[in-house]
Design a protein around this motif. Structure first.
Motif, PDB file in Angstrom:
ATOM      1  N   ALA A 124       0.830  -1.208   0.000  1.00  0.00           N
ATOM      2  CA  ALA A 124       0.000   0.000   0.000  1.00  0.00           C
ATOM      3  C   ALA A 124       0.861   1.253   0.000  1.00  0.00           C
ATOM      4  O   ALA A 124       0.839   2.046   0.949  1.00  0.00           O
ATOM      5  CB  ALA A 124      -0.933   0.002   1.208  1.00  0.00           C
ATOM      6  N   PRO A 125       1.654   1.480  -1.058  1.00  0.00           N
ATOM      7  CA  PRO A 125       2.459   2.705  -1.101  1.00  0.00           C
ATOM      8  C   PRO A 125       1.562   3.936  -1.157  1.00  0.00           C
ATOM      9  O   PRO A 125       0.520   3.931  -1.814  1.00  0.00           O
ATOM     10  CB  PRO A 125       3.268   2.544  -2.393  1.00  0.00           C
ATOM     11  CG  PRO A 125       2.477   1.595  -3.227  1.00  0.00           C
ATOM     12  CD  PRO A 125       1.814   0.662  -2.268  1.00  0.00           C
ATOM     13  N   LYS A 126       1.988   4.988  -0.459  1.00  0.00           N
ATOM     14  CA  LYS A 126       1.174   6.210  -0.431  1.00  0.00           C
ATOM     15  C   LYS A 126       1.375   7.043  -1.699  1.00  0.00           C
ATOM     16  O   LYS A 126       0.415   7.567  -2.265  1.00  0.00           O
ATOM     17  CB  LYS A 126       1.523   7.036   0.807  1.00  0.00           C
ATOM     18  CG  LYS A 126       1.143   6.372   2.121  1.00  0.00           C
ATOM     19  CD  LYS A 126       1.533   7.243   3.307  1.00  0.00           C
ATOM     20  CE  LYS A 126       1.148   6.557   4.623  1.00  0.00           C
ATOM     21  NZ  LYS A 126       1.554   7.372   5.803  1.00  0.00           N
ATOM     22  N   TYR A 188       8.799   9.996  -2.459  1.00  0.00           N
ATOM     23  CA  TYR A 188       7.976   8.898  -2.975  1.00  0.00           C
ATOM     24  C   TYR A 188       8.323   7.560  -2.325  1.00  0.00           C
ATOM     25  O   TYR A 188       9.485   7.257  -2.064  1.00  0.00           O
ATOM     26  CB  TYR A 188       8.128   8.794  -4.490  1.00  0.00           C
ATOM     27  CG  TYR A 188       7.476   9.957  -5.205  1.00  0.00           C
ATOM     28  CD1 TYR A 188       6.110   9.958  -5.446  1.00  0.00           C
ATOM     29  CD2 TYR A 188       8.226  11.065  -5.601  1.00  0.00           C
ATOM     30  CE1 TYR A 188       5.499  11.037  -6.089  1.00  0.00           C
ATOM     31  CE2 TYR A 188       7.626  12.143  -6.238  1.00  0.00           C
ATOM     32  CZ  TYR A 188       6.252  12.121  -6.465  1.00  0.00           C
ATOM     33  OH  TYR A 188       5.646  13.187  -7.080  1.00  0.00           O
ATOM     34  N   ASP A 189       7.270   6.764  -2.101  1.00  0.00           N
ATOM     35  CA  ASP A 189       7.442   5.402  -1.612  1.00  0.00           C
ATOM     36  C   ASP A 189       7.946   4.484  -2.723  1.00  0.00           C
ATOM     37  O   ASP A 189       8.681   3.529  -2.465  1.00  0.00           O
ATOM     38  CB  ASP A 189       6.115   4.856  -1.072  1.00  0.00           C
ATOM     39  CG  ASP A 189       5.572   5.697   0.059  1.00  0.00           C
ATOM     40  OD1 ASP A 189       6.145   5.618   1.159  1.00  0.00           O
ATOM     41  OD2 ASP A 189       4.604   6.444  -0.170  1.00  0.00           O
ATOM     42  N   VAL A 190       7.511   4.763  -3.952  1.00  0.00           N
ATOM     43  CA  VAL A 190       7.938   3.971  -5.105  1.00  0.00           C
ATOM     44  C   VAL A 190       8.261   4.912  -6.260  1.00  0.00           C
ATOM     45  O   VAL A 190       7.502   5.852  -6.535  1.00  0.00           O
ATOM     46  CB  VAL A 190       6.843   2.974  -5.559  1.00  0.00           C
ATOM     47  CG1 VAL A 190       7.318   2.172  -6.781  1.00  0.00           C
ATOM     48  CG2 VAL A 190       6.453   2.026  -4.427  1.00  0.00           C
ATOM     49  N   ARG A 215      12.127   7.700  -0.907  1.00  0.00           N
ATOM     50  CA  ARG A 215      12.364   7.887   0.531  1.00  0.00           C
ATOM     51  C   ARG A 215      13.160   6.701   1.084  1.00  0.00           C
ATOM     52  O   ARG A 215      13.102   5.600   0.521  1.00  0.00           O
ATOM     53  CB  ARG A 215      11.035   8.004   1.279  1.00  0.00           C
ATOM     54  CG  ARG A 215      10.199   6.734   1.254  1.00  0.00           C
ATOM     55  CD  ARG A 215       9.078   6.767   2.280  1.00  0.00           C
ATOM     56  NE  ARG A 215       8.287   5.547   2.229  1.00  0.00           N
ATOM     57  CZ  ARG A 215       8.624   4.400   2.804  1.00  0.00           C
ATOM     58  NH1 ARG A 215       9.780   4.291   3.444  1.00  0.00           N
ATOM     59  NH2 ARG A 215       7.837   3.340   2.711  1.00  0.00           N
ATOM     60  N   PRO A 216      13.898   6.866   2.163  1.00  0.00           N
ATOM     61  CA  PRO A 216      14.563   5.721   2.798  1.00  0.00           C
ATOM     62  C   PRO A 216      13.539   4.645   3.151  1.00  0.00           C
ATOM     63  O   PRO A 216      12.495   4.928   3.744  1.00  0.00           O
ATOM     64  CB  PRO A 216      15.190   6.338   4.054  1.00  0.00           C
ATOM     65  CG  PRO A 216      15.401   7.771   3.697  1.00  0.00           C
ATOM     66  CD  PRO A 216      14.229   8.141   2.816  1.00  0.00           C
ATOM     67  N   GLY A 217      13.816   3.420   2.770  1.00  0.00           N
ATOM     68  CA  GLY A 217      12.878   2.334   2.959  1.00  0.00           C
ATOM     69  C   GLY A 217      11.941   2.147   1.786  1.00  0.00           C
ATOM     70  O   GLY A 217      11.217   1.146   1.721  1.00  0.00           O
ATOM     71  N   GLY A 218      11.913   3.119   0.862  1.00  0.00           N
ATOM     72  CA  GLY A 218      11.071   3.011  -0.326  1.00  0.00           C
ATOM     73  C   GLY A 218      11.725   2.158  -1.402  1.00  0.00           C
ATOM     74  O   GLY A 218      12.836   1.638  -1.220  1.00  0.00           O
ATOM     75  N   VAL A 351      13.406  -4.967  -8.611  1.00  0.00           N
ATOM     76  CA  VAL A 351      12.841  -4.195  -7.496  1.00  0.00           C
ATOM     77  C   VAL A 351      13.971  -4.008  -6.484  1.00  0.00           C
ATOM     78  O   VAL A 351      14.586  -4.979  -6.038  1.00  0.00           O
ATOM     79  CB  VAL A 351      11.664  -4.923  -6.827  1.00  0.00           C
ATOM     80  CG1 VAL A 351      11.081  -4.058  -5.702  1.00  0.00           C
ATOM     81  CG2 VAL A 351      10.581  -5.264  -7.846  1.00  0.00           C
ATOM     82  N   ALA A 352      14.250  -2.754  -6.136  1.00  0.00           N
ATOM     83  CA  ALA A 352      15.344  -2.453  -5.215  1.00  0.00           C
ATOM     84  C   ALA A 352      14.840  -1.527  -4.106  1.00  0.00           C
ATOM     85  O   ALA A 352      14.091  -0.582  -4.359  1.00  0.00           O
ATOM     86  CB  ALA A 352      16.502  -1.796  -5.954  1.00  0.00           C
ATOM     87  N   ARG A 353      15.269  -1.803  -2.893  1.00  0.00           N
ATOM     88  CA  ARG A 353      14.884  -1.008  -1.735  1.00  0.00           C
ATOM     89  C   ARG A 353      16.009  -0.034  -1.372  1.00  0.00           C
ATOM     90  O   ARG A 353      17.175  -0.429  -1.294  1.00  0.00           O
ATOM     91  CB  ARG A 353      14.568  -1.906  -0.530  1.00  0.00           C
ATOM     92  CG  ARG A 353      14.085  -1.161   0.718  1.00  0.00           C
ATOM     93  CD  ARG A 353      13.906  -2.090   1.897  1.00  0.00           C
ATOM     94  NE  ARG A 353      15.187  -2.675   2.331  1.00  0.00           N
ATOM     95  CZ  ARG A 353      15.501  -3.958   2.234  1.00  0.00           C
ATOM     96  NH1 ARG A 353      14.639  -4.819   1.716  1.00  0.00           N
ATOM     97  NH2 ARG A 353      16.689  -4.388   2.648  1.00  0.00           N
ATOM     98  N   ARG A 354      15.652   1.215  -1.158  1.00  0.00           N
ATOM     99  CA  ARG A 354      16.650   2.188  -0.700  1.00  0.00           C
ATOM    100  C   ARG A 354      16.861   1.987   0.796  1.00  0.00           C
ATOM    101  O   ARG A 354      15.943   2.137   1.588  1.00  0.00           O
ATOM    102  CB  ARG A 354      16.202   3.628  -0.972  1.00  0.00           C
ATOM    103  CG  ARG A 354      17.225   4.627  -0.446  1.00  0.00           C
ATOM    104  CD  ARG A 354      16.818   6.059  -0.616  1.00  0.00           C
ATOM    105  NE  ARG A 354      17.674   6.916   0.204  1.00  0.00           N
ATOM    106  CZ  ARG A 354      17.563   8.229   0.318  1.00  0.00           C
ATOM    107  NH1 ARG A 354      16.631   8.883  -0.335  1.00  0.00           N
ATOM    108  NH2 ARG A 354      18.390   8.917   1.099  1.00  0.00           N
TER     109      ARG A 354
END
Length: 355
Positions: A124-126, A188-190, A215-218, A351-354
């Motif tokens: 559920a990305p914002k 951004y989340d994504v 964003r960190p964690g996005g 798909v990569a996570r920051r």
């Protein structure tokens, strides 16, 4: 006025400007040929492909070189700003806007699949930014998967403004992604880049802009043509993803994984079968037929085709219908289920996570 008459008149109005551009010489559209790889700096380069513009048939010859050091494939010499303007003109906009808009607008199932690829990592990305969004068709389709997500689009063409007016994106950002990234930092989340990176003049700069914007964690979601697909060798110049002269860089998946890791991302998924678009054989047949047939009317031709040439073109394309049907059936029912096993997937997705 009929649609055909309107198109003919429009082409006639554009012809003088195109002819003036061509008369000045298409060689001026290129930067000097480089002797080293833009990805790793190696000077071990070999020519992978020589071709022409097989879609619009604008004048020019294009070369793809491959780095033997890292496997990166790139256009060499590369188009300069004038060249990019000339070869993009009337492809996604202008004369080509309706046809490409209809093509992209009809791929809802594929767009939903791209959105669904994010669900295991963020259900559920914002806020989601789609870079290279074009007319925003992905964002419109993705709302069915993520109805509570705000989808923004970014593009350097006026298509993103159309996408905002039509309500396909909540907000449209027009301009260069690296230039706009500071004002979008950690917003951004994504961030998604679907078949965008291969068009960029500097992929590394685009990736840094993505790191800044997520964003960190996005998450960063990238899909690009796979230069290691066996189809690239088997079909040669008729392989649609080469798409010369628009595609400037082809990054092997190992290179992209390593670069993202260096930047501070953790790659959490790599997909090959899922992003495969089953059109390779159909497109190869069409490109060959379209190349062999007399040209359709276009403003970069010195004059409109005669009635005889139009008749010959129509007859050849009709004669090629059985081959197009066979190509379609093979793509969808014979090759698609085995695309990954046969190593002919024409794209990969990361798909990569920051962190």
């Amino acid at each position: 006025m009929s649609e055909d008459t309107e198109s003919t008149d429009r082409i006639a109005r554009l012809r003088p400007a195109y002819q003036a551009d061509i008369a000045a010489g298409w060689e001026r559209f290129f930067e000097p040929r480089r002797a080293d790889c833009p990805w790793c700096g190696s000077q071990e380069l070999t020519t992978r492909l020589r071709t022409t513009d097989l879609l619009q048939h604008k004048p020019g010859r294009f070369v793809l070189d491959r780095c033997e050091g890292c496997g990166h494939t790139f256009q060499n010499p590369r188009l300069n700003e004038q060249g990019l303007d000339f070869y993009y003109r009337d492809f996604y906009d202008g004369l080509g806007e309706k046809q490409l808009g209809d093509t992209f607008g009809g791929r809802t199932k594929m767009y939903r699949g791209r959105a669904e690829s994010m669900l295991p990592y963020d259900s559920a990305p914002k806020r989601w930014l789609d870079v290279g969004t074009g007319h925003g068709h992905f964002c419109a389709a993705a709302r069915a998967v993520l109805p509570h997500t705000v989808f923004d689009g970014l593009d350097f063409t006026d298509g993103v403004e159309l996408a905002e007016r039509e309500g396909r994106v909540d907000r449209g950002h027009r301009g260069s992604f690296p230039d706009l990234a500071p004002e979008l930092a950690s917003h951004y989340d994504v961030v998604s880049m679907f078949h965008y990176l291969e068009h960029s003049t500097d992929p590394d700069r685009e990736l840094r802009a993505a790191w800044e914007t997520v964003r960190p964690g996005g998450h960063l979601l990238i899909e690009v043509p796979d230069p290691e697909s066996r189809y690239g060798r088997l079909l040669g110049r008729w392989w649609l993803p080469w798409l010369q002269p628009q595609h400037l860089h082809f990054v092997p998946v190992a290179n992209l994984r390593a670069r993202l890791t260096e930047m501070g991302f953790t790659v959490v998924a790599e997909q090959h079968a899922e992003p495969h678009d089953p059109v390779d054989l159909l497109a190869a047949v069409w490109l060959a037929l379209n190349h062999a047939a007399p040209r359709d009317d276009a403003p970069w031709l010195p004059e409109p085709p005669s009635r005889l040439r139009r008749t010959l073109r129509g007859a050849l394309l009709v004669a090629g219908i059985p081959a197009l049907v066979v190509g379609t059936l093979l793509d969808r029912f014979a090759v698609r289920p085995l695309s990954y096993r046969l190593r002919v997937s024409n794209a990969y997705r990361i798909v990569a996570r920051r962190d």
